[in-house]
Design a protein around this motif. Structure first.
Motif, PDB file in Angstrom:
ATOM      1  N   SER A  54      53.598   2.503  26.280  1.00  0.00           N
ATOM      2  CA  SER A  54      53.071   0.666  26.308  1.00  0.00           C
ATOM      3  C   SER A  54      54.204  -0.332  25.709  1.00  0.00           C
ATOM      4  O   SER A  54      54.635  -1.136  26.377  1.00  0.00           O
ATOM      5  CB  SER A  54      51.966   0.716  25.723  1.00  0.00           C
ATOM      6  OG  SER A  54      50.803   1.608  26.295  1.00  0.00           O
ATOM      7  N   GLU A  63      55.171  -2.194  34.411  1.00  0.00           N
ATOM      8  CA  GLU A  63      53.826  -1.743  34.049  1.00  0.00           C
ATOM      9  C   GLU A  63      53.843  -0.326  33.365  1.00  0.00           C
ATOM     10  O   GLU A  63      54.774   0.654  33.772  1.00  0.00           O
ATOM     11  CB  GLU A  63      53.032  -1.354  35.231  1.00  0.00           C
ATOM     12  CG  GLU A  63      52.587  -2.844  35.898  1.00  0.00           C
ATOM     13  CD  GLU A  63      51.555  -3.749  35.088  1.00  0.00           C
ATOM     14  OE1 GLU A  63      50.798  -3.253  34.193  1.00  0.00           O
ATOM     15  OE2 GLU A  63      51.967  -5.162  34.928  1.00  0.00           O
ATOM     16  N   THR A  66      54.690   2.671  35.709  1.00  0.00           N
ATOM     17  CA  THR A  66      56.028   2.667  36.312  1.00  0.00           C
ATOM     18  C   THR A  66      56.871   3.320  35.000  1.00  0.00           C
ATOM     19  O   THR A  66      57.583   4.117  35.437  1.00  0.00           O
ATOM     20  CB  THR A  66      56.382   1.085  36.414  1.00  0.00           C
ATOM     21  OG1 THR A  66      55.569   0.768  37.481  1.00  0.00           O
ATOM     22  CG2 THR A  66      57.783   1.441  37.054  1.00  0.00           C
ATOM     23  N   GLU A 147      58.256 -13.520  35.673  1.00  0.00           N
ATOM     24  CA  GLU A 147      58.427 -12.187  35.027  1.00  0.00           C
ATOM     25  C   GLU A 147      59.244 -12.238  33.843  1.00  0.00           C
ATOM     26  O   GLU A 147      60.348 -13.000  33.921  1.00  0.00           O
ATOM     27  CB  GLU A 147      58.970 -11.074  35.961  1.00  0.00           C
ATOM     28  CG  GLU A 147      58.023 -10.793  36.937  1.00  0.00           C
ATOM     29  CD  GLU A 147      58.305  -9.626  38.052  1.00  0.00           C
ATOM     30  OE1 GLU A 147      59.287  -8.986  37.745  1.00  0.00           O
ATOM     31  OE2 GLU A 147      57.825  -9.500  39.015  1.00  0.00           O
TER      32      GLU A 147
END
Length: 153
Positions: A54, A63, A66, A147
């Motif tokens: 994470s 993510e 991924t 992003e």
């Protein structure tokens, strides 16, 4: 910007993106890596105690699934190991092995060589301007896509 200039900008950026990726892929293949894996391994190597999937995903702006897929492809090289997180049995820390740490200077050297080859024999002033313009363009594009992508990939 007139239509002619906008076409030149679009063509140049598209061509550079494709050529840079292809040149990078060739350099990384010599190290046993694919584009993107270099950034992931380099980032992991900056954290001596490793990081969770994470944490890694957040740093890369991707993510967690991924990141997990990317790690699975990298794992065959023996460049990192998974260690349980004592406070959370569902989590594992990804820690770069000694073999992974030995690969980092080669990754950095490949990046340096590629940057030198891409810019060629330009003055330091031209390099500074080029880098500043590219960084500004990246910031504007990040704003458009919403992003916070940290990785070059």
């Amino acid at each position: 910007m007139d239509a002619s200039d906008s076409m030149r900008v679009n063509r140049a950026l598209n061509k550079m993106s494709k050529l840079y990726r292809a040149a990078k892929a060739r350099k990384l293949a010599a190290l046993g890596l694919h584009p993107g894996q270099d950034v992931l391994l380099w980032l992991l190597a900056q954290e001596r105690d490793g990081m969770t999937v994470s944490e890694l995903a957040a740093r890369l702006g991707i993510e967690p699934p991924t990141a997990t897929r990317s790690l699975a492809r990298l794992e065959r090289g023996g460049w990192f190991r998974r260690e349980p997180v004592a406070t959370d049995r569902r989590q594992v820390r990804i820690v770069v092995t000694e073999a992974g740490h030995r690969l980092v200077p080669s990754i950095e050297r490949a990046w340096s060589e590629l940057a030198e080859q891409a810019l060629g024999e330009v003055s330091q002033e031209q390099r500074d301007i080029t880098i500043a313009v590219l960084e500004q363009a990246n910031e504007r594009l990040r704003g458009l896509v919403g992003e916070a992508v940290l990785a070059e990939e």
